[in-house]
Design a protein around this motif. Structure first.
Motif, PDB file in Angstrom:
ATOM      1  N   LEU A 135       1.265  -1.132   0.067  1.00 42.12           N
ATOM      2  CA  LEU A 135      -0.117   0.200   0.033  1.00 42.12           C
ATOM      3  C   LEU A 135       0.750   1.632   0.220  1.00 42.12           C
ATOM      4  O   LEU A 135       0.506   2.577  -0.673  1.00 42.12           O
ATOM      5  CB  LEU A 135      -0.973   0.011   1.008  1.00 42.12           C
ATOM      6  CG  LEU A 135      -2.385  -1.029   1.414  1.00 42.12           C
ATOM      7  CD1 LEU A 135      -3.311  -0.943   2.620  1.00 42.12           C
ATOM      8  CD2 LEU A 135      -2.736  -1.174   0.287  1.00 42.12           C
ATOM      9  N   ALA A 136       2.322   1.483   0.769  1.00 38.84           N
ATOM     10  CA  ALA A 136       2.967   2.438   0.524  1.00 38.84           C
ATOM     11  C   ALA A 136       3.266   2.509  -0.332  1.00 38.84           C
ATOM     12  O   ALA A 136       3.207   3.887  -0.591  1.00 38.84           O
ATOM     13  CB  ALA A 136       3.580   2.172   1.839  1.00 38.84           C
ATOM     14  N   ASP A 137       3.748   1.532  -1.399  1.00 40.31           N
ATOM     15  CA  ASP A 137       4.797   1.903  -2.151  1.00 40.31           C
ATOM     16  C   ASP A 137       3.939   2.250  -3.774  1.00 40.31           C
ATOM     17  O   ASP A 137       4.283   3.053  -4.750  1.00 40.31           O
ATOM     18  CB  ASP A 137       5.379   0.230  -2.783  1.00 40.31           C
ATOM     19  CG  ASP A 137       6.572  -0.362  -2.023  1.00 40.31           C
ATOM     20  OD1 ASP A 137       7.137   0.894  -1.367  1.00 40.31           O
ATOM     21  OD2 ASP A 137       7.251  -1.443  -1.735  1.00 40.31           O
ATOM     22  N   ALA A 138       2.150   1.491  -3.177  1.00 44.20           N
ATOM     23  CA  ALA A 138       1.544   2.735  -4.356  1.00 44.20           C
ATOM     24  C   ALA A 138       1.194   4.051  -3.545  1.00 44.20           C
ATOM     25  O   ALA A 138      -0.057   3.673  -4.887  1.00 44.20           O
ATOM     26  CB  ALA A 138       0.578   1.709  -4.395  1.00 44.20           C
ATOM     27  N   GLY A 139       1.522   4.156  -2.460  1.00 43.56           N
ATOM     28  CA  GLY A 139       0.923   5.431  -2.693  1.00 43.56           C
ATOM     29  C   GLY A 139      -0.168   5.944  -1.806  1.00 43.56           C
ATOM     30  O   GLY A 139      -1.099   6.571  -2.184  1.00 43.56           O
ATOM     31  N   LEU A 159       7.350  -3.006   9.007  1.00 42.61           N
ATOM     32  CA  LEU A 159       6.317  -2.234   8.519  1.00 42.61           C
ATOM     33  C   LEU A 159       7.300  -1.565   6.790  1.00 42.61           C
ATOM     34  O   LEU A 159       6.666  -1.121   5.877  1.00 42.61           O
ATOM     35  CB  LEU A 159       5.661  -0.590   9.140  1.00 42.61           C
ATOM     36  CG  LEU A 159       5.174  -0.256   9.206  1.00 42.61           C
ATOM     37  CD1 LEU A 159       4.004  -0.878   8.460  1.00 42.61           C
ATOM     38  CD2 LEU A 159       4.823   1.200   9.683  1.00 42.61           C
ATOM     39  N   PHE A 160       8.001  -0.954   6.881  1.00 38.16           N
ATOM     40  CA  PHE A 160       8.809  -0.157   5.591  1.00 38.16           C
ATOM     41  C   PHE A 160       9.421  -1.554   4.536  1.00 38.16           C
ATOM     42  O   PHE A 160      10.457  -1.985   5.159  1.00 38.16           O
ATOM     43  CB  PHE A 160       9.728   0.974   6.302  1.00 38.16           C
ATOM     44  CG  PHE A 160       8.727   1.897   6.926  1.00 38.16           C
ATOM     45  CD1 PHE A 160       7.334   2.474   6.427  1.00 38.16           C
ATOM     46  CD2 PHE A 160       8.590   1.602   8.633  1.00 38.16           C
ATOM     47  CE1 PHE A 160       6.965   3.078   7.609  1.00 38.16           C
ATOM     48  CE2 PHE A 160       7.713   2.743   9.561  1.00 38.16           C
ATOM     49  CZ  PHE A 160       6.793   3.339   8.805  1.00 38.16           C
ATOM     50  N   SER A 161       9.257  -0.591   4.067  1.00 40.25           N
ATOM     51  CA  SER A 161      10.125  -1.525   2.521  1.00 40.25           C
ATOM     52  C   SER A 161      11.843  -1.290   2.378  1.00 40.25           C
ATOM     53  O   SER A 161      12.120   0.136   3.133  1.00 40.25           O
ATOM     54  CB  SER A 161       9.497  -1.083   1.157  1.00 40.25           C
ATOM     55  OG  SER A 161      10.244  -1.404   0.061  1.00 40.25           O
ATOM     56  N   THR A 162      11.566  -2.262   2.314  1.00 39.98           N
ATOM     57  CA  THR A 162      13.673  -1.990   1.866  1.00 39.98           C
ATOM     58  C   THR A 162      14.191  -1.659   0.741  1.00 39.98           C
ATOM     59  O   THR A 162      15.289  -1.766   0.335  1.00 39.98           O
ATOM     60  CB  THR A 162      14.426  -3.171   2.718  1.00 39.98           C
ATOM     61  OG1 THR A 162      14.209  -4.383   2.475  1.00 39.98           O
ATOM     62  CG2 THR A 162      14.348  -3.370   4.256  1.00 39.98           C
ATOM     63  N   GLU A 163      12.897  -2.084  -0.416  1.00 36.98           N
ATOM     64  CA  GLU A 163      13.431  -1.995  -1.745  1.00 36.98           C
ATOM     65  C   GLU A 163      13.781   0.053  -2.135  1.00 36.98           C
ATOM     66  O   GLU A 163      13.072   0.868  -1.583  1.00 36.98           O
ATOM     67  CB  GLU A 163      12.030  -1.819  -2.622  1.00 36.98           C
ATOM     68  CG  GLU A 163      11.254  -3.970  -2.411  1.00 36.98           C
ATOM     69  CD  GLU A 163      12.448  -3.809  -2.974  1.00 36.98           C
ATOM     70  OE1 GLU A 163      13.396  -4.310  -4.119  1.00 36.98           O
ATOM     71  OE2 GLU A 163      12.871  -5.502  -2.020  1.00 36.98           O
ATOM     72  N   ARG A 167      12.070   9.160  -1.847  1.00 34.08           N
ATOM     73  CA  ARG A 167      12.030   9.384  -0.904  1.00 34.08           C
ATOM     74  C   ARG A 167      10.286   9.684  -0.426  1.00 34.08           C
ATOM     75  O   ARG A 167       9.848  10.284  -1.585  1.00 34.08           O
ATOM     76  CB  ARG A 167      12.728  10.548  -1.011  1.00 34.08           C
ATOM     77  CG  ARG A 167      12.267  11.488   1.033  1.00 34.08           C
ATOM     78  CD  ARG A 167      13.695  12.823   1.340  1.00 34.08           C
ATOM     79  NE  ARG A 167      12.751  13.418   0.177  1.00 34.08           N
ATOM     80  CZ  ARG A 167      13.596  14.594  -0.016  1.00 34.08           C
ATOM     81  NH1 ARG A 167      15.050  15.282   0.917  1.00 34.08           N
ATOM     82  NH2 ARG A 167      13.565  15.538  -0.866  1.00 34.08           N
ATOM     83  N   GLN A 168      10.096   9.032   0.707  1.00 31.68           N
ATOM     84  CA  GLN A 168       8.481   9.866   1.312  1.00 31.68           C
ATOM     85  C   GLN A 168       8.799  10.615   1.941  1.00 31.68           C
ATOM     86  O   GLN A 168       9.260   9.634   3.323  1.00 31.68           O
ATOM     87  CB  GLN A 168       7.795   8.892   1.620  1.00 31.68           C
ATOM     88  CG  GLN A 168       6.402   8.948   1.394  1.00 31.68           C
ATOM     89  CD  GLN A 168       5.850   9.522   0.424  1.00 31.68           C
ATOM     90  OE1 GLN A 168       5.461   9.285   0.096  1.00 31.68           O
ATOM     91  NE2 GLN A 168       5.067  10.802   1.275  1.00 31.68           N
ATOM     92  N   GLN A 169       8.117  11.998   2.035  1.00 37.15           N
ATOM     93  CA  GLN A 169       7.810  13.301   3.468  1.00 37.15           C
ATOM     94  C   GLN A 169       7.129  12.421   4.346  1.00 37.15           C
ATOM     95  O   GLN A 169       5.940  12.149   3.810  1.00 37.15           O
ATOM     96  CB  GLN A 169       8.422  14.042   3.126  1.00 37.15           C
ATOM     97  CG  GLN A 169       8.605  15.142   4.481  1.00 37.15           C
ATOM     98  CD  GLN A 169       9.845  15.248   4.591  1.00 37.15           C
ATOM     99  OE1 GLN A 169      10.919  14.572   3.487  1.00 37.15           O
ATOM    100  NE2 GLN A 169      10.309  15.074   6.232  1.00 37.15           N
ATOM    101  N   LEU A 170       7.039  12.498   5.530  1.00 36.16           N
ATOM    102  CA  LEU A 170       5.919  12.201   6.274  1.00 36.16           C
ATOM    103  C   LEU A 170       6.119  13.589   7.408  1.00 36.16           C
ATOM    104  O   LEU A 170       6.955  14.266   7.540  1.00 36.16           O
ATOM    105  CB  LEU A 170       5.962  10.696   7.353  1.00 36.16           C
ATOM    106  CG  LEU A 170       6.306   9.587   7.008  1.00 36.16           C
ATOM    107  CD1 LEU A 170       7.036   8.116   7.615  1.00 36.16           C
ATOM    108  CD2 LEU A 170       5.557   9.268   6.219  1.00 36.16           C
ATOM    109  N   GLU A 188       1.650  11.603   8.999  1.00 42.68           N
ATOM    110  CA  GLU A 188       0.415  11.659   8.410  1.00 42.68           C
ATOM    111  C   GLU A 188       1.356  11.763   7.039  1.00 42.68           C
ATOM    112  O   GLU A 188       3.011  12.652   7.322  1.00 42.68           O
ATOM    113  CB  GLU A 188       0.431  13.823   8.303  1.00 42.68           C
ATOM    114  CG  GLU A 188      -0.556  13.660   9.243  1.00 42.68           C
ATOM    115  CD  GLU A 188      -1.512  14.904   9.202  1.00 42.68           C
ATOM    116  OE1 GLU A 188      -0.985  15.401   8.336  1.00 42.68           O
ATOM    117  OE2 GLU A 188      -2.985  14.798   9.976  1.00 42.68           O
ATOM    118  N   VAL A 189       1.035  10.995   5.600  1.00 39.46           N
ATOM    119  CA  VAL A 189       1.863  10.702   4.703  1.00 39.46           C
ATOM    120  C   VAL A 189       1.976  12.085   4.199  1.00 39.46           C
ATOM    121  O   VAL A 189       0.961  12.604   3.675  1.00 39.46           O
ATOM    122  CB  VAL A 189       1.376   9.965   4.242  1.00 39.46           C
ATOM    123  CG1 VAL A 189       2.675   9.456   2.766  1.00 39.46           C
ATOM    124  CG2 VAL A 189       1.909   8.762   4.572  1.00 39.46           C
TER     125      VAL A 189
END
Length: 191
Positions: A135-139, A159-163, A167-170, A188-189
């Motif tokens: 879900l995170a990788d798909a935004g 929880l978080f991908s190692t791929e 960058r995703q800012q929170l 929040e994403v």
């Protein structure tokens, strides 16, 4: 306005979300939540979530682990009649637990994206580490409600991908620390 998709759960300091309740869940170090001193205030986030949750979402394995227990659990009674979604390409709809409210199997992330565009409030994802990463990788995740425990597990589902990804800012929405070492962090994403 789209529905908010929130991942919620317990996480070790090194990012593992595997088997917080016990070894029977699969991790040799399982039960790590129970080995931390219990302070009710450190778990207040879970009660707050009950008021905000309008639907639940699981991956297949987490659904198969939680549904048979939560259907009769007093602690999870507020969830009983809420809509539930299981994201799985392999779960047979005949395997869904009876008496636990309406449950729908979603077969793709596109179906999750379409669900988010519909009417309704926040959908909470419990457990489901593999689903959370997808879900995170798909935004598709909008918020993380984390209770971080003072333990290092070294290995397990994270929880978080190692791929390698962009960058995703929170944005930190809320945080609190407790005397038992647990840290509440609500992020929040940022899109």
């Amino acid at each position: 306005m789209s529905r908010e998709l929130v991942w919620t759960g317990f996480m070790s300091l090194d990012g593992v979300v595997d088997s917080p309740g016990g070894v029977e869940e699969g991790h040799r170090g399982g039960g790590w939540v129970l080995s931390t001193e219990f302070l009710p205030e450190a778990f207040a986030l879970k009660g707050e979530e009950l008021e905000e949750t309008t639907a639940l979402m699981f991956g297949r394995r987490s659904y198969e682990a939680f549904a048979p227990i939560w259907v009769g659990s007093e602690d999870h009674a507020a969830y009983k009649d809420l809509p539930k979604y299981v994201v799985s390409t392999s779960l047979d709809e005949h395997a869904l637990v009876d008496g636990w409210g309406p449950t729908e199997v979603l077969r793709s992330l596109d179906e999750v994206a379409a669900l988010k565009q519909g009417e309704g409030g926040a959908i909470f994802v419990h457990g489901s580490a593999g689903l959370a990463r997808a879900l995170a990788d798909a935004g598709l995740i909008d918020r993380y409600n984390l209770l971080v425990f003072p333990v290092l597990l070294g290995a397990g589902k994270r929880l978080f991908s190692t791929e390698d990804r962009s960058r995703q800012q929170l944005r930190l929405r809320e945080s609190e620390t407790y005397p038992n070492g647990v840290v509440k962090a609500v992020y929040e994403v940022i899109r």
